[in-house]
Design a protein around this motif. Structure first.
Motif, short mmCIF file in Angstrom:
data_model
loop_
_atom_site.label_atom_id
_atom_site.label_comp_id
_atom_site.label_asym_id
_atom_site.label_seq_id
_atom_site.Cartn_x
_atom_site.Cartn_y
_atom_site.Cartn_z
N ASP A 85 0.83 -1.21 0.00
CA ASP A 85 0.00 0.00 0.00
C ASP A 85 0.86 1.26 0.00
N TYR A 86 1.96 1.23 0.72
CA TYR A 86 2.86 2.38 0.75
C TYR A 86 3.49 2.61 -0.63
N VAL A 87 3.85 1.51 -1.28
CA VAL A 87 4.55 1.58 -2.57
C VAL A 87 3.61 1.87 -3.73
N ARG A 88 2.47 1.21 -3.77
CA ARG A 88 1.57 1.30 -4.92
C ARG A 88 0.53 2.42 -4.81
N LYS A 89 0.25 2.88 -3.59
CA LYS A 89 -0.79 3.88 -3.41
C LYS A 89 -0.28 5.19 -2.82
N ASP A 90 0.48 5.12 -1.73
CA ASP A 90 0.90 6.34 -1.05
C ASP A 90 1.98 7.10 -1.82
N LEU A 91 3.03 6.42 -2.21
CA LEU A 91 4.12 7.13 -2.90
C LEU A 91 3.71 7.71 -4.25
N PRO A 92 2.97 6.98 -5.10
CA PRO A 92 2.54 7.62 -6.35
C PRO A 92 1.72 8.88 -6.10
N ALA A 93 0.81 8.84 -5.13
CA ALA A 93 -0.01 10.03 -4.83
C ALA A 93 0.83 11.17 -4.31
N ALA A 94 1.76 10.88 -3.40
CA ALA A 94 2.60 11.93 -2.83
C ALA A 94 3.53 12.52 -3.88
N LEU A 95 4.14 11.68 -4.69
CA LEU A 95 5.04 12.19 -5.73
C LEU A 95 4.28 13.02 -6.76
N ASP A 96 3.09 12.59 -7.15
CA ASP A 96 2.27 13.39 -8.07
C ASP A 96 1.92 14.73 -7.44
N HIS A 97 1.61 14.72 -6.14
CA HIS A 97 1.28 15.96 -5.44
C HIS A 97 2.47 16.92 -5.47
N VAL A 98 3.65 16.41 -5.16
CA VAL A 98 4.86 17.25 -5.16
C VAL A 98 5.11 17.81 -6.56
N ARG A 99 5.01 16.96 -7.58
CA ARG A 99 5.23 17.42 -8.96
C ARG A 99 4.24 18.50 -9.36
N THR A 100 3.00 18.38 -8.90
CA THR A 100 1.95 19.34 -9.25
C THR A 100 2.12 20.66 -8.50
N ARG A 101 2.48 20.58 -7.23
CA ARG A 101 2.52 21.78 -6.37
C ARG A 101 3.83 22.54 -6.44
#
Length: 146
Positions: free
Chosen positions: A76-92
Motif C-alpha cells: 500500500d505504501y509503494v503502490r498507493k501512497d508514494l505515487p499520490a505523494a510524488l504526483d502531489h509534489v510534482r503538481t505543487r
C-alpha cells in the motif's frame, strides 16, 4: 512556516504532507518516515533542507500521524501512497519539474527503493532523480509481493 497539505491516494485515503518552502528552490524533495513513526521527527531536518534552497515535503504514510486509513500491507505504501505523494509534489512545486529527490528513513527508504524498482518508466520520465536511503533493512518478504 511549514504548510499542511493533503494528497489523495488512488483508493481515496487522505495523506498528510507538511511543506517547507525554500527561498528560490532549485529542487524539491519528498521525505518519508520510519515504521511506527510520524513525520514530526523529520521537521527540523526538513527545515534545514528548505533553508538550503529546497522545496521539501514530509509525507506521513497511511495510518501514521495525520494521514487517514491503514495499510493492509507494505505494498500500500509503494503502490498507493508514494505515487499520490510524488504526483502531489510534482503538481505543487515548480522546482520538482526541474529536479525531484527522495529521502526515506527505514520503512520510508525501503518503500522508496521498492517504488523505484517497480515504477522504472515513471521514475525515468519524472523522477525522483536521486534516492537517499537511511537505515534501510532489505527484507525479502516485504519486496516479494511487489
Amino acid at each position: 512556516m511549514p504548510a499542511d497539505e493533503t494528497a489523495i491516494a488512488s483508493d481515496g485515503v487522505p495523506l498528510a504532507l507538511r511543506r517547507f518552502e525554500g527561498p528560490d528552490a532549485r529542487a524539491a524533495v519528498l521525505v518519508t518516515h520510519a515504521m511506527m513513526a510520524t513525520g514530526q521527527y523529520l521537521e527540523k531536518f526538513a527545515g534545514h533542507l528548505a533553508a538550503s534552497g529546497l522545496d521539501v515535503f514530509v509525507l506521513e504514510f497511511r495510518g501514521h500521524g495525520r494521514s487517514g486509513g491503514s495499510a493492509r500491507g507494505f505494498e500500500d505504501y509503494v503502490r498507493k501512497d508514494l505515487p499520490a505523494a510524488l504526483d502531489h509534489v510534482r503538481t505543487r512545486s515548480p522546482a520538482a519539474r526541474r529536479r525531484l529527490g527522495y529521502v526515506g528513513h527505514s520503512l520510508g527508504g525501503l518503500a522508496g527503493l521498492a517504488y523505484a524498482a517497480t515504477h522504472a518508466a515513471q521514475v525515468a520520465a519524472h523522477g525522483p532523480h536521486a534516492l537517499v536511503l537511511v537505515a534501510v533493512s532489505l527484507w525479502r518478504r516485504n519486496l516479494a509481493p511487489l
